[in-house]
Design an enzyme around this catalytic site. Sequence first.
Site, PDB file in Angstrom:
ATOM      1  N   GLN A 152       0.804  -1.152   0.021  1.00 27.53           N
ATOM      2  CA  GLN A 152       0.022   0.094   0.025  1.00 27.53           C
ATOM      3  C   GLN A 152       0.817   1.226   0.056  1.00 27.53           C
ATOM      4  O   GLN A 152       0.264   2.353  -0.502  1.00 27.53           O
ATOM      5  CB  GLN A 152      -1.042  -0.006   1.138  1.00 27.53           C
ATOM      6  CG  GLN A 152      -2.052  -0.980   1.066  1.00 27.53           C
ATOM      7  CD  GLN A 152      -2.972  -0.533  -0.363  1.00 27.53           C
ATOM      8  OE1 GLN A 152      -2.717  -0.999  -1.214  1.00 27.53           O
ATOM      9  NE2 GLN A 152      -3.807   0.385   0.173  1.00 27.53           N
ATOM     10  N   GLU A 153       1.930   1.304   0.629  1.00 26.03           N
ATOM     11  CA  GLU A 153       2.720   2.437   0.875  1.00 26.03           C
ATOM     12  C   GLU A 153       3.638   2.772  -0.197  1.00 26.03           C
ATOM     13  O   GLU A 153       3.605   3.944  -0.705  1.00 26.03           O
ATOM     14  CB  GLU A 153       3.669   2.305   2.100  1.00 26.03           C
ATOM     15  CG  GLU A 153       2.762   2.329   3.339  1.00 26.03           C
ATOM     16  CD  GLU A 153       2.216   3.562   3.550  1.00 26.03           C
ATOM     17  OE1 GLU A 153       2.265   4.599   3.326  1.00 26.03           O
ATOM     18  OE2 GLU A 153       1.166   3.369   4.641  1.00 26.03           O
ATOM     19  N   SER A 154       4.046   1.882  -0.910  1.00 18.03           N
ATOM     20  CA  SER A 154       4.987   2.314  -2.374  1.00 18.03           C
ATOM     21  C   SER A 154       4.821   1.138  -3.273  1.00 18.03           C
ATOM     22  O   SER A 154       5.790   1.204  -4.183  1.00 18.03           O
ATOM     23  CB  SER A 154       6.381   2.120  -1.575  1.00 18.03           C
ATOM     24  OG  SER A 154       6.929   0.826  -1.328  1.00 18.03           O
TER      25      SER A 154
END
Length: 429
Positions: A152-154
Amino acid sequence: MRIAFRLLLVTTVAACSPMVPVPQPATPPVQPVETPAQTPTTQPPVAETQPDLSPAFDYASFEQWKNSFLERHGGNRRWEYARELEGITPNPSVIRLDRNQPEFSRPAGTYIQNATAASRIAMARQRTDRVPWAVTQRFGVPSEILLGIWAQESAFGQVQGDFDVIRSLATLAFDGRRRAWAEGQLKHALDIVVDGKRDRAGLKGSWAGAMGQTQFMPDNYLRLGVDQNGNGKVDIWGSDADALASAANLLAQAGWKRGQGWAYEVTLPANFDYTQAEGPKHNWAYWESRGVRLTNGQSLNEAERAEEATILLPQGAKGPVFLALPNHYVIRRYNNSVSYALAIGLIADGVSGKPALQASWPNDGPLTREQRIGAQTALTKMGFDTQGVDGVIGSNTRAALRRWQAANGRTPDGYLTDTLAEELIRRAR
């Protein structure tokens, strides 16, 4: 994106998120209102935490703000800070993105289904062996949870942001909407460079200042970053091990409970008292005595049965229902959004091979900002105070909506649809 004992920050197009002793989020986890970095397949959900709307002095110029910042925060590092800020100008793109609140708020199911696409779960499974065994043993956070955050973050490190973090934070501080938070993060970012923890050219991240594969804000990097590979540097940009260990440390410090899950899908009896949803927490014996049942043949272990848990209805009575355990709320210290935390947990379940959800997500339409603000205004006007009108449908607004629904013979699930928003607006005229 986006957090964080995070930020918060989430409501925008892409941003940050790790847990921060909360100024924010993510943004600073919780954080302001922006969230995890936007990946190719998803957009951050609307944050549940408000931005830091600290009073802003209207500086006549960027140079005037910079001199004031150095006077107030430079201390014995004033010369070093001035050197790193030399020649910097405000970045118009950062201001535009910070003010570009999404016009539409997508239903939880839309966000979650995009985040948990089969292709993304398959990519996460392929990277299972890149989560060091020593990390899961040391911090107690399962590899599949870390894979969900990484995704999700990167997008597994592929979308980290290429903004100059110091310039971005200086721009946000000068702009003034979240000055106190931005100046604090800027000072930490300057310390990272001055102390030689990361060279200036490599201090890149999202427009909101979230950095690396797990989108840490500068304060979290300094406080929670882990040099897992032992090379003397915390490299959350280039080292999978460092990034994942840092994320695990954040969750562990937030109170992750070893040997326990994050939530279970459940079904509710026909006579369920929906006013208890998202309300007081109770152990499993309490919920079971009220007809709540686990789906898909699941069962809780002894420790989970003893925990105080909440019933969550992310898309109302017609959508999937969850028994949220303490670890669900730990994930929300990374990004204080129900949708985000559910997405991380469901990616993790997919990686570990657990059954898909039994209930399907309703096909509800998005809510415009006008509808969200209009509904909050209407509820408050009719005597159901939402504790502020900000366009963010958080726990206070959902509680107020439940009270209105109960008083008007509706199922009090606290879920605002576009149709219901229009009805509320009409009734309050």
